[in-house]
Design a protein around this motif. Sequence first.
Motif, PDB file in Angstrom:
ATOM      1  N   HIS A  40      63.386  -7.645  72.140  1.00 53.47           N
ATOM      2  CA  HIS A  40      64.262  -8.815  72.200  1.00 53.47           C
ATOM      3  C   HIS A  40      65.552  -8.500  72.954  1.00 53.47           C
ATOM      4  CE1 HIS A  40      63.830 -12.940  70.841  1.00 53.47           C
ATOM      5  NE2 HIS A  40      65.092 -12.985  71.227  1.00 53.47           N
ATOM      6  N   TRP A  44      68.080 -10.871  75.212  1.00 51.16           N
ATOM      7  CA  TRP A  44      69.530 -11.035  74.992  1.00 51.16           C
ATOM      8  C   TRP A  44      70.299 -10.681  76.266  1.00 51.16           C
ATOM      9  CZ3 TRP A  44      69.612 -14.037  71.189  1.00 51.16           C
ATOM     10  CH2 TRP A  44      69.083 -13.768  69.917  1.00 51.16           C
ATOM     11  N   GLY A 159      58.357  -7.477  66.909  1.00 53.46           N
ATOM     12  CA  GLY A 159      57.934  -6.117  67.215  1.00 53.46           C
ATOM     13  C   GLY A 159      58.371  -5.132  66.138  1.00 53.46           C
ATOM     14  N   SER A 179      57.499 -16.031  57.892  1.00 55.46           N
ATOM     15  CA  SER A 179      57.379 -16.404  59.297  1.00 55.46           C
ATOM     16  C   SER A 179      57.569 -17.904  59.380  1.00 55.46           C
ATOM     17  CB  SER A 179      56.000 -16.012  59.846  1.00 55.46           C
ATOM     18  OG  SER A 179      55.888 -16.445  61.187  1.00 55.46           O
ATOM     19  N   ARG A 180      57.843 -18.387  60.598  1.00 57.12           N
ATOM     20  CA  ARG A 180      57.897 -19.840  60.785  1.00 57.12           C
ATOM     21  C   ARG A 180      56.528 -20.390  61.132  1.00 57.12           C
ATOM     22  NH1 ARG A 180      62.190 -19.201  65.297  1.00 57.12           N
ATOM     23  NH2 ARG A 180      60.717 -17.497  65.597  1.00 57.12           N
ATOM     24  N   LYS A 184      50.747 -16.511  61.747  1.00 60.87           N
ATOM     25  CA  LYS A 184      51.293 -15.141  61.755  1.00 60.87           C
ATOM     26  C   LYS A 184      51.241 -14.548  60.339  1.00 60.87           C
ATOM     27  CE  LYS A 184      54.385 -15.812  65.721  1.00 60.87           C
ATOM     28  NZ  LYS A 184      55.692 -15.499  66.297  1.00 60.87           N
ATOM     29  N   TYR A 243      68.795  -5.137  60.713  1.00 57.07           N
ATOM     30  CA  TYR A 243      69.018  -4.453  61.990  1.00 57.07           C
ATOM     31  C   TYR A 243      69.282  -5.443  63.112  1.00 57.07           C
ATOM     32  CZ  TYR A 243      64.161  -5.812  62.374  1.00 57.07           C
ATOM     33  OH  TYR A 243      63.002  -6.560  62.394  1.00 57.07           O
ATOM     34  N   SER A 246      69.264 -12.552  64.471  1.00 54.52           N
ATOM     35  CA  SER A 246      68.802 -13.592  65.409  1.00 54.52           C
ATOM     36  C   SER A 246      69.207 -14.981  64.955  1.00 54.52           C
ATOM     37  CB  SER A 246      67.271 -13.545  65.550  1.00 54.52           C
ATOM     38  OG  SER A 246      66.855 -12.298  66.005  1.00 54.52           O
ATOM     39  N   MET A 270      68.753   1.308  65.755  1.00 50.15           N
ATOM     40  CA  MET A 270      67.941   2.303  66.474  1.00 50.15           C
ATOM     41  C   MET A 270      67.614   3.505  65.576  1.00 50.15           C
ATOM     42  SD  MET A 270      67.346   1.121  69.575  1.00 50.15           S
ATOM     43  CE  MET A 270      66.906   2.517  70.594  1.00 50.15           C
TER      44      MET A 270
HETATM   45  N1  LIG Z   1      69.918  -2.834  65.824  1.00 52.36           N
HETATM   46  C1  LIG Z   1      68.899  -2.377  66.538  1.00 52.36           C
HETATM   47  O1  LIG Z   1      68.814  -1.192  66.852  1.00 52.36           O
HETATM   48  C2  LIG Z   1      67.830  -3.329  66.925  1.00 52.36           C
HETATM   49  C3  LIG Z   1      66.616  -2.831  67.415  1.00 52.36           C
HETATM   50  C4  LIG Z   1      65.603  -3.722  67.680  1.00 52.36           C
HETATM   51  C5  LIG Z   1      65.824  -5.077  67.531  1.00 52.36           C
HETATM   52  N2  LIG Z   1      67.025  -5.541  67.121  1.00 52.36           N
HETATM   53  C6  LIG Z   1      67.258  -6.982  66.934  1.00 52.36           C
HETATM   54  O2  LIG Z   1      66.353  -7.439  65.938  1.00 52.36           O
HETATM   55  C7  LIG Z   1      65.829  -8.714  66.284  1.00 52.36           C
HETATM   56  C8  LIG Z   1      64.307  -8.625  66.398  1.00 52.36           C
HETATM   57  O3  LIG Z   1      63.976  -7.812  67.502  1.00 52.36           O
HETATM   58  P1  LIG Z   1      62.470  -7.689  68.025  1.00 52.36           P
HETATM   59  O4  LIG Z   1      62.509  -6.922  69.307  1.00 52.36           O
HETATM   60  O5  LIG Z   1      61.575  -7.259  66.925  1.00 52.36           O
HETATM   61  O6  LIG Z   1      62.216  -9.232  68.399  1.00 52.36           O
HETATM   62  P2  LIG Z   1      60.917 -10.114  68.481  1.00 52.36           P
HETATM   63  O7  LIG Z   1      59.726  -9.249  68.732  1.00 52.36           O
HETATM   64  O8  LIG Z   1      61.260 -11.199  69.440  1.00 52.36           O
HETATM   65  O9  LIG Z   1      60.788 -10.701  67.001  1.00 52.36           O
HETATM   66  C9  LIG Z   1      61.745 -11.409  66.332  1.00 52.36           C
HETATM   67  C10 LIG Z   1      61.066 -12.219  65.215  1.00 52.36           C
HETATM   68  O10 LIG Z   1      62.084 -12.779  64.391  1.00 52.36           O
HETATM   69  C11 LIG Z   1      61.778 -14.116  64.073  1.00 52.36           C
HETATM   70  N3  LIG Z   1      62.874 -14.952  64.594  1.00 52.36           N
HETATM   71  C12 LIG Z   1      63.487 -14.867  65.783  1.00 52.36           C
HETATM   72  N4  LIG Z   1      64.494 -15.768  65.870  1.00 52.36           N
HETATM   73  C13 LIG Z   1      64.508 -16.414  64.695  1.00 52.36           C
HETATM   74  C14 LIG Z   1      65.333 -17.448  64.163  1.00 52.36           C
HETATM   75  N5  LIG Z   1      66.321 -17.992  64.864  1.00 52.36           N
HETATM   76  N6  LIG Z   1      65.078 -17.877  62.922  1.00 52.36           N
HETATM   77  C15 LIG Z   1      64.075 -17.346  62.210  1.00 52.36           C
HETATM   78  N7  LIG Z   1      63.267 -16.354  62.675  1.00 52.36           N
HETATM   79  C16 LIG Z   1      63.499 -15.899  63.886  1.00 52.36           C
HETATM   80  C17 LIG Z   1      60.469 -14.442  64.697  1.00 52.36           C
HETATM   81  O11 LIG Z   1      59.463 -14.284  63.710  1.00 52.36           O
HETATM   82  P3  LIG Z   1      58.375 -15.426  63.404  1.00 52.36           P
HETATM   83  O12 LIG Z   1      57.896 -15.894  64.745  1.00 52.36           O
HETATM   84  O13 LIG Z   1      57.352 -14.707  62.596  1.00 52.36           O
HETATM   85  O14 LIG Z   1      59.082 -16.493  62.634  1.00 52.36           O
HETATM   86  C18 LIG Z   1      60.293 -13.397  65.796  1.00 52.36           C
HETATM   87  O15 LIG Z   1      58.950 -13.096  66.040  1.00 52.36           O
HETATM   88  C19 LIG Z   1      66.561  -9.125  67.559  1.00 52.36           C
HETATM   89  O16 LIG Z   1      67.722  -9.845  67.209  1.00 52.36           O
HETATM   90  C20 LIG Z   1      66.938  -7.791  68.183  1.00 52.36           C
HETATM   91  O17 LIG Z   1      68.025  -7.891  69.057  1.00 52.36           O
HETATM   92  C21 LIG Z   1      68.037  -4.681  66.808  1.00 52.36           C
END
Ligand SMILES: NC(=O)c1ccc[n+]([C@@H]2O[C@H](COP(=O)([O-])OP(=O)(O)OC[C@H]3O[C@@H](n4cnc5c(N)ncnc54)[C@H](OP(=O)(O)O)[C@@H]3O)[C@@H](O)[C@H]2O)c1
Length: 323
Positions: A40, A44, A159, A179-180, A184, A243, A246, A270
């Motif tokens: 994601h 961003w 992911g 999940s929405r 899934k 972590y 969103s 991370m």
């Molecule tokens: N801090 C860190 O080191 C770190 C590392 C990795 C990721 N992140 C953050 O963690 C988040 C997820 O990353 P990812 O790479 O796993 O993303 P991803 O593969 O796009 O998955 C995010 C999941 O969260 C749900 N989602 C997204 N937006 C939403 C919303 N507004 N309301 C409700 N559910 C929502 C969805 O699940 P459903 O479709 O099942 O509803 C989506 O599949 C991102 O914000 C990313 O920036 C942070």
Amino acid sequence: MRAWVLSETDVLPTLQYLEDPKPVSENQRLIRIVNSSLNHRDIWIGKGQYPNIVFPCVPGSDGSGYMDNEPVIMNPGISWGENQEVQSDNFHIMGMPSQGTFAEYIVADKKQIHKLPKHLSCEEAAAIPLAGVTAYRAFMVKCQPTKDVKVLITGIGGGVSLWVLKYAVAIGCEVFVTSRYQDKINKAISLGATGGVNTSETDWSKQLYTLSGGVHIIIDSIMGNTLPDLIKLCLPGAKFCFYGASGGKTDNFSPHSIFWRQISLFGSTMGSDKDFSEMLKFISDHKIRPVIDTVFPFTKLPEAMERMKNSKQFGKIVLDHSK
Ligand SMILES: NC(=O)c1ccc[n+]([C@@H]2O[C@H](COP(=O)([O-])OP(=O)(O)OC[C@H]3O[C@@H](n4cnc5c(N)ncnc54)[C@H](OP(=O)(O)O)[C@@H]3O)[C@@H](O)[C@H]2O)c1
């Protein structure tokens, strides 16, 4: 080499020809990338919603490929430092500002390069690095789960979420998901989750309490206005690790819901070099395979990004650099 370049906010990346990167020190190696995968973070950055964006950049934090003839993957976290509690001020992630993996070649530091787990192909291994280590630190390192705990993972299509599911199932925890999308949730159940609820339904948190009886660990990246409902699902002494956010900021959050029940609410980002190595060992020991949603040809990165932007995916979206 061919590489995808992001030049400004809200504009699709363009495929360009750039000079091949070259190692400039003894500690660096050239890697021919065979597969990469999306996070994601790439979305961003494209939207301009990431700190300290430098354009133009070649995004992409995950990659597998060949160093000479040896298959390898790279730890996208650079300069974590020695402190296991928190990353150093120099910490950064491959794929903006430094060149990322949406390219044919990359130069990486020897310290970042790891052998592939033997049971995985390059395609599968490309789905590990950023999501795998984020999930490993948030869940395994910070929450220290045991097989007798109930775990809730939100936004299970993601992911990182699916790596948490894989680790929790490997340990033997009882797992619940949100999940929405009902399909899934059904897929997560087929991977070992006990059950889940659809957060599009207004009484989702009550449904989840009835289903689970409360949980010991919550791993979340949505936050926003789901936080108060999620806190209600915590058993006394529960650990709530997030972590990402969103769903944005939280309105009307009452801190009283936390302290009386001895709930720990904390963030994670991370993982250290040690976390990355331990994660690879855990994946190898348990012969864990990633959940891959789709493999797109390298030339179709914009389509792959669109799939992630629209939350269509269940698992990691991978690119095949031979196509
Ligand atoms: N801090 C860190 O080191 C770190 C590392 C990795 C990721 N992140 C953050 O963690 C988040 C997820 O990353 P990812 O790479 O796993 O993303 P991803 O593969 O796009 O998955 C995010 C999941 O969260 C749900 N989602 C997204 N937006 C939403 C919303 N507004 N309301 C409700 N559910 C929502 C969805 O699940 P459903 O479709 O099942 O509803 C989506 O599949 C991102 O914000 C990313 O920036 C942070």
